[in-house]
Design a protein around this motif. Sequence first.
Motif, PDB file in Angstrom:
ATOM      1  N   CYS A  84       7.023  85.401  78.834  1.00  0.00           N
ATOM      2  CA  CYS A  84       5.691  85.053  79.271  1.00  0.00           C
ATOM      3  C   CYS A  84       5.388  83.914  80.260  1.00  0.00           C
ATOM      4  O   CYS A  84       4.472  83.366  80.651  1.00  0.00           O
ATOM      5  CB  CYS A  84       4.732  84.678  77.901  1.00  0.00           C
ATOM      6  N   TYR A  85       6.622  83.496  80.885  1.00  0.00           N
ATOM      7  CA  TYR A  85       6.765  82.354  81.544  1.00  0.00           C
ATOM      8  C   TYR A  85       6.051  80.952  81.068  1.00  0.00           C
ATOM      9  O   TYR A  85       5.314  80.475  81.669  1.00  0.00           O
ATOM     10  CB  TYR A  85       6.250  82.618  82.915  1.00  0.00           C
ATOM     11  N   LEU A  86       6.298  80.807  79.740  1.00  0.00           N
ATOM     12  CA  LEU A  86       5.651  79.483  79.042  1.00  0.00           C
ATOM     13  C   LEU A  86       6.659  78.584  78.931  1.00  0.00           C
ATOM     14  O   LEU A  86       7.953  78.921  78.567  1.00  0.00           O
ATOM     15  CB  LEU A  86       5.111  80.116  77.496  1.00  0.00           C
ATOM     16  N   ASP A  87       6.283  77.362  78.887  1.00  0.00           N
ATOM     17  CA  ASP A  87       7.314  76.164  78.496  1.00  0.00           C
ATOM     18  C   ASP A  87       7.607  76.251  77.108  1.00  0.00           C
ATOM     19  O   ASP A  87       6.903  76.316  76.190  1.00  0.00           O
ATOM     20  CB  ASP A  87       6.201  74.949  78.857  1.00  0.00           C
ATOM     21  N   GLU A  88       8.965  76.268  77.003  1.00  0.00           N
ATOM     22  CA  GLU A  88       9.539  76.423  75.536  1.00  0.00           C
ATOM     23  C   GLU A  88       8.963  75.102  74.550  1.00  0.00           C
ATOM     24  O   GLU A  88       9.150  75.178  73.420  1.00  0.00           O
ATOM     25  CB  GLU A  88      10.952  76.479  75.615  1.00  0.00           C
ATOM     26  N   SER A  89       8.842  73.987  75.396  1.00  0.00           N
ATOM     27  CA  SER A  89       8.466  72.770  74.384  1.00  0.00           C
ATOM     28  C   SER A  89       6.893  72.832  74.092  1.00  0.00           C
ATOM     29  O   SER A  89       6.459  71.898  73.324  1.00  0.00           O
ATOM     30  CB  SER A  89       8.674  71.428  75.453  1.00  0.00           C
ATOM     31  N   ASP A  90       6.069  73.677  74.713  1.00  0.00           N
ATOM     32  CA  ASP A  90       4.589  73.792  74.180  1.00  0.00           C
ATOM     33  C   ASP A  90       4.653  74.660  73.161  1.00  0.00           C
ATOM     34  O   ASP A  90       4.883  75.702  72.898  1.00  0.00           O
ATOM     35  CB  ASP A  90       3.798  74.314  75.354  1.00  0.00           C
ATOM     36  N   THR A  91       4.152  74.210  72.036  1.00  0.00           N
ATOM     37  CA  THR A  91       4.172  74.693  70.722  1.00  0.00           C
ATOM     38  C   THR A  91       2.731  75.166  70.476  1.00  0.00           C
ATOM     39  O   THR A  91       2.483  75.649  69.238  1.00  0.00           O
ATOM     40  CB  THR A  91       4.688  73.981  69.713  1.00  0.00           C
ATOM     41  N   SER A  92       1.667  75.165  71.202  1.00  0.00           N
ATOM     42  CA  SER A  92       0.421  75.415  70.906  1.00  0.00           C
ATOM     43  C   SER A  92       0.225  76.769  70.770  1.00  0.00           C
ATOM     44  O   SER A  92      -0.839  77.094  69.858  1.00  0.00           O
ATOM     45  CB  SER A  92      -0.463  74.604  72.031  1.00  0.00           C
ATOM     46  N   GLU A  93       0.797  77.732  71.261  1.00  0.00           N
ATOM     47  CA  GLU A  93       0.346  79.063  71.043  1.00  0.00           C
ATOM     48  C   GLU A  93       1.685  79.666  70.232  1.00  0.00           C
ATOM     49  O   GLU A  93       1.664  81.014  70.023  1.00  0.00           O
ATOM     50  CB  GLU A  93       0.613  79.813  72.289  1.00  0.00           C
ATOM     51  N   ASP A  94       2.376  78.961  69.494  1.00  0.00           N
ATOM     52  CA  ASP A  94       3.569  79.636  68.443  1.00  0.00           C
ATOM     53  C   ASP A  94       3.077  80.612  67.578  1.00  0.00           C
ATOM     54  O   ASP A  94       3.722  81.585  67.453  1.00  0.00           O
ATOM     55  CB  ASP A  94       4.415  78.469  68.140  1.00  0.00           C
ATOM     56  N   ALA A  95       2.173  80.194  66.808  1.00  0.00           N
ATOM     57  CA  ALA A  95       1.518  81.071  65.509  1.00  0.00           C
ATOM     58  C   ALA A  95       1.093  82.346  66.420  1.00  0.00           C
ATOM     59  O   ALA A  95       1.421  83.472  65.737  1.00  0.00           O
ATOM     60  CB  ALA A  95       0.469  80.370  65.017  1.00  0.00           C
ATOM     61  N   TYR A  96       0.359  82.394  67.384  1.00  0.00           N
ATOM     62  CA  TYR A  96      -0.078  83.462  68.015  1.00  0.00           C
ATOM     63  C   TYR A  96       1.124  84.308  68.513  1.00  0.00           C
ATOM     64  O   TYR A  96       1.130  85.399  68.333  1.00  0.00           O
ATOM     65  CB  TYR A  96      -1.259  83.217  69.340  1.00  0.00           C
TER      66      TYR A  96
END
Length: 75
Positions: free
Chosen positions: A15-27
């Motif tokens: 998804c080309y997301l930053d691996e350090s960003d955890t804000s969407e991990d649950a979703y």
Amino acid sequence: MTTEFISLEEVKQQCYLDESDTSEDAYLTLIMKASLLNIENFTNRILYIDAASVPEGVENAMIWTEDLKIAALLM
């Protein structure tokens, strides 16, 4: 259903997301589980990581392969 087939990091890369960003991990984890269940339901098979993990007597087993991983990531 476990998520041992695809890592959260792989989903974030797809998804080309930053691996350090955890804000969407649950979703993302919810979507990842849904894609695996979709594969199982569509094929009427149960996914297993390798032949050694298939319990004796299971006739509808399907071994996890790279092409299934790509399909799940594209979902």
